[in-house]
Scaffold this motif. Sequence first.
Motif, PDB file in Angstrom:
ATOM      1  N   ASN A  39       0.852  -1.189   0.000  1.00 11.75           N
ATOM      2  CA  ASN A  39       0.000   0.000   0.000  1.00 11.75           C
ATOM      3  C   ASN A  39       0.889   1.242   0.000  1.00 11.75           C
ATOM      4  OD1 ASN A  39      -1.831   2.037   0.385  1.00 11.75           O
ATOM      5  ND2 ASN A  39      -2.655   1.272   2.316  1.00 11.75           N
ATOM      6  N   SER A  41       0.067   4.325  -0.118  1.00  5.30           N
ATOM      7  CA  SER A  41      -0.627   5.535   0.328  1.00  5.30           C
ATOM      8  C   SER A  41       0.183   6.284   1.379  1.00  5.30           C
ATOM      9  CB  SER A  41      -1.994   5.177   0.917  1.00  5.30           C
ATOM     10  OG  SER A  41      -2.803   4.537  -0.037  1.00  5.30           O
ATOM     11  N   LYS A  42       0.102   7.582   1.302  1.00  6.98           N
ATOM     12  CA  LYS A  42       0.741   8.453   2.286  1.00  6.98           C
ATOM     13  C   LYS A  42      -0.335   9.283   2.983  1.00  6.98           C
ATOM     14  CE  LYS A  42       4.790   7.100   0.838  1.00  6.98           C
ATOM     15  NZ  LYS A  42       5.621   6.183   1.648  1.00  6.98           N
ATOM     16  N   THR A  45      -4.384   9.974   1.983  1.00  5.70           N
ATOM     17  CA  THR A  45      -4.592   9.702   0.567  1.00  5.70           C
ATOM     18  C   THR A  45      -4.650   8.196   0.312  1.00  5.70           C
ATOM     19  OG1 THR A  45      -3.391  11.714  -0.007  1.00  5.70           O
ATOM     20  CG2 THR A  45      -3.734  10.101  -1.757  1.00  5.70           C
ATOM     21  N   THR A  46      -5.638   7.775  -0.464  1.00  7.68           N
ATOM     22  CA  THR A  46      -5.777   6.357  -0.805  1.00  7.68           C
ATOM     23  C   THR A  46      -5.515   6.172  -2.292  1.00  7.68           C
ATOM     24  OG1 THR A  46      -7.427   6.041   0.926  1.00  7.68           O
ATOM     25  CG2 THR A  46      -7.321   4.371  -0.800  1.00  7.68           C
ATOM     26  N   VAL A  47      -4.616   5.259  -2.627  1.00 11.48           N
ATOM     27  CA  VAL A  47      -4.295   4.966  -4.020  1.00 11.48           C
ATOM     28  C   VAL A  47      -4.324   3.453  -4.207  1.00 11.48           C
ATOM     29  CG1 VAL A  47      -2.875   7.036  -4.287  1.00 11.48           C
ATOM     30  CG2 VAL A  47      -1.809   4.890  -3.558  1.00 11.48           C
ATOM     31  N   TYR A  49      -3.310  -0.360  -4.595  1.00  8.21           N
ATOM     32  CA  TYR A  49      -2.187  -1.140  -4.092  1.00  8.21           C
ATOM     33  C   TYR A  49      -1.260  -1.529  -5.249  1.00  8.21           C
ATOM     34  CZ  TYR A  49      -4.841  -1.907   0.257  1.00  8.21           C
ATOM     35  OH  TYR A  49      -5.535  -1.757   1.425  1.00  8.21           O
ATOM     36  N   ASN A 253     -10.055   3.302  -8.321  1.00 10.55           N
ATOM     37  CA  ASN A 253      -9.136   4.286  -7.741  1.00 10.55           C
ATOM     38  C   ASN A 253      -8.439   3.809  -6.478  1.00 10.55           C
ATOM     39  OD1 ASN A 253      -9.614   6.307  -9.700  1.00 10.55           O
ATOM     40  ND2 ASN A 253     -11.511   6.905  -8.659  1.00 10.55           N
ATOM     41  N   ASP A 255      -9.979   3.358  -3.579  1.00 17.65           N
ATOM     42  CA  ASP A 255     -10.731   3.782  -2.393  1.00 17.65           C
ATOM     43  C   ASP A 255     -12.202   3.392  -2.477  1.00 17.65           C
ATOM     44  OD1 ASP A 255     -11.553   5.431  -4.412  1.00 17.65           O
ATOM     45  OD2 ASP A 255     -11.164   7.320  -3.367  1.00 17.65           O
TER      46      ASP A 255
END
Length: 567
Positions: A39, A41-42, A45-47, A49, A253, A255
Motif C-alpha cells: 500500500n 498511500s501516504k 490519501t488512498t491509491v 495497491y 481508484n 478507495d
Amino acid sequence: MLTQSKSGSDAVTATDTSYPVATITNNSSYEVVIYDVYNPSKGATTVPYEYTKLETIAVGATKEVQTIRDVSMLQAMYTGTIEQINDFYCYQFPIKVMSVMQFSFGDPPPITYSIEKTDEDAMIQSFLFHRFAMANPDSSLTKNLYASLKEGSVDSVNDFFAGTKNFTSCTLSSWNAIQSWLQMFTSGWQGPYFLYEEEPDPAPSDYVPVLIATLDITSTATDNTATLKMCSEDSKGNPVYADPPETTTIIMNGDGTMGDSNPGQDVSVSLTPVWMNVIQTTMKDGVPTSNYIVGPVVTGTIANKKVVSTQVARQLPSKKSSGSAQQESSFDASFGKICQGVGLLVGLLMLGDFAAKIGKSAKNKLTKSKEKAESKEEFEAQEKTINETPDAKVVSEATEQEATFSSDASKVSDSYADTSEALQEDVMMQTMEDTSSSISNEIREQVEDGYTPTEDFESAVQDLETSFSDAKAKIESGDFSEASAELSTASKNIDITLQDSSAEMHDWESQSLQESSDAVKDAASASEALDEAQDAREKTLENEADDSGFDAEDEKWPETDTIPEEL
C-alpha cells in the motif's frame, strides 16, 4: 487496477536474500500466484495497491517464496472462473492473506503457510456475504454485523461469522480482503450499466430519464476492460451514442470509487459501486414470478452530471432499436425510487470502513509485537490479547453512527417497498388506461361502420369501468393487494359474460372483451407477483435471524440488457 513491479508471467527475482523466506503449500482447488501486496498511500490519501508477482504454486505443490521486504503482506490469488460467483472469470481473486515477518529472537522458527480449501471457501463466502449484507442493511444479518463491529475487536467480528449459518468460514481478515479486492479490480463489478442522469426530487410530471452513458465491465480470459461510452439524443429524443464517439477507460481508484484512467484528458468520471436489490419478473409456465435479486449499481458524476445506473435500459442507445411503451413506463415509474435507495446504500459503506479500521489497527499492533517478542509463545499470548481488545476509535464511531445506520437501513427497506409499489401502480394503471382506450376506439370504429353494440357488451364494459374505478380508488389509498384482487375479479366476470353471452354478441365484441380480460388478468398477476415478492422478502428477513434469508442455492444474478455496439 493492477500495478505490478513486473508484468508478464515471470515472477520478480529478489536480489536481496536477507528478506524473509516463506514456505507455502497449496492445498486449495486452484493454482495460485503469490503476490507481494504493498500500500503506497501516504497519510489520508488512498491509491491503488501495488501487486508484485513473486511465485506460482500449483495445486498440491510446496514452494519457498523469497519476499522483497522486511515486513510483507502476501496474497495467494487466483485468476479464472469461480463457479459460486455466477461462473464469473475473476482476475487476482484472493484465496489467502499471509503476513510475513521474521521474529527477532535468536533462533526463530521457519515461516510456513498452508493454503487450504477452507481459505478458498472463506473468500468465496466473504464475497457472497458482502454482496448480500450490503444490499440488505435492514436484515438481521447486517444488524448483527453492525453490533459486532460496534464491539470493535477482531474476535467480536469473527465470533459474529462463527454464529451464522452460511458464513462460518468467513473471518474479519477474509472479509477485508474481499473488500480490498473490490476496491482494486473492476473484475468484481462485471456487467453492463446504463447510466442515467439522477432524477430530481420532486420530478416534473413529464420527466423522462436521460441516458448519459453506458459502462461495460468485461472480465474474460482474453478481455479485462471497463469502457464508458457517452450518449446523446437524436432529433426524436431517442438515445444514441455520441458522435463523434466519446470513449473512456474506467479503473478502480483504490478507495472504492471508479474513475477515468486518464484524468484531465477524457470525460471526468467519479463513480461509486454498491450492491442493491433489484426486482425482476420472469414468466414461468405463463405465470409472472417476481424476485428480489442482488446486483451491482453505480452512482456518482459523469461530466459533472449526477448519475445512477440500471442494468436494463429504458431504451437502448441504438438507431435501430426502441423501447416498448410498457417497458418505458415501468422504467419511469421505478427510476426515482432506485435513485433514492442507491444514495442511502452509499452512506452505509461505513460498515466496511469500520472493519478495515479494526483490521488495520490489529495488524499494526501485531507487527510491533512481533518485532519485540522474545519467543513465539510470548507473541501468541500478545496476539490473543490484541484480537480480544476493542479498538476504542471504532467503538466510538460505530456507537455515534448507530442511529444513522438504523434510520438509513429502514429507509433502504422502504425504498425497496416503494419501488415495488410504483411498479404495481404502473402496471395496473397503464393497463386500465390502455384497455379503456382500446375499447372506446373499437366501439367508435364499429359504430362508424354501422354496428350497434349489444346490450350484453355494453353491460360488460360498464361493469369493467366500474371495477377500474374501484381499483383506482384502492391504488390511491395504497391498497395494492385489493386493487389487484379487483382487477382479477373483473377479468373473471368478463370470462363469465363471454361464456354465457358470446353467442349473442358481434365477433368484434367478443374479441374486444377477450383481449380486455387477458390484459387485465395479466396486470393483476404481475401486481400480485410483485406483492408476493415483497411479502416474501420481509418475512424472510424477519424470520431467519442467523442469515436473514440467504440461500446459496438461489444466488442468482439479475438479467441484463446487452450494450449495443456503436452504429
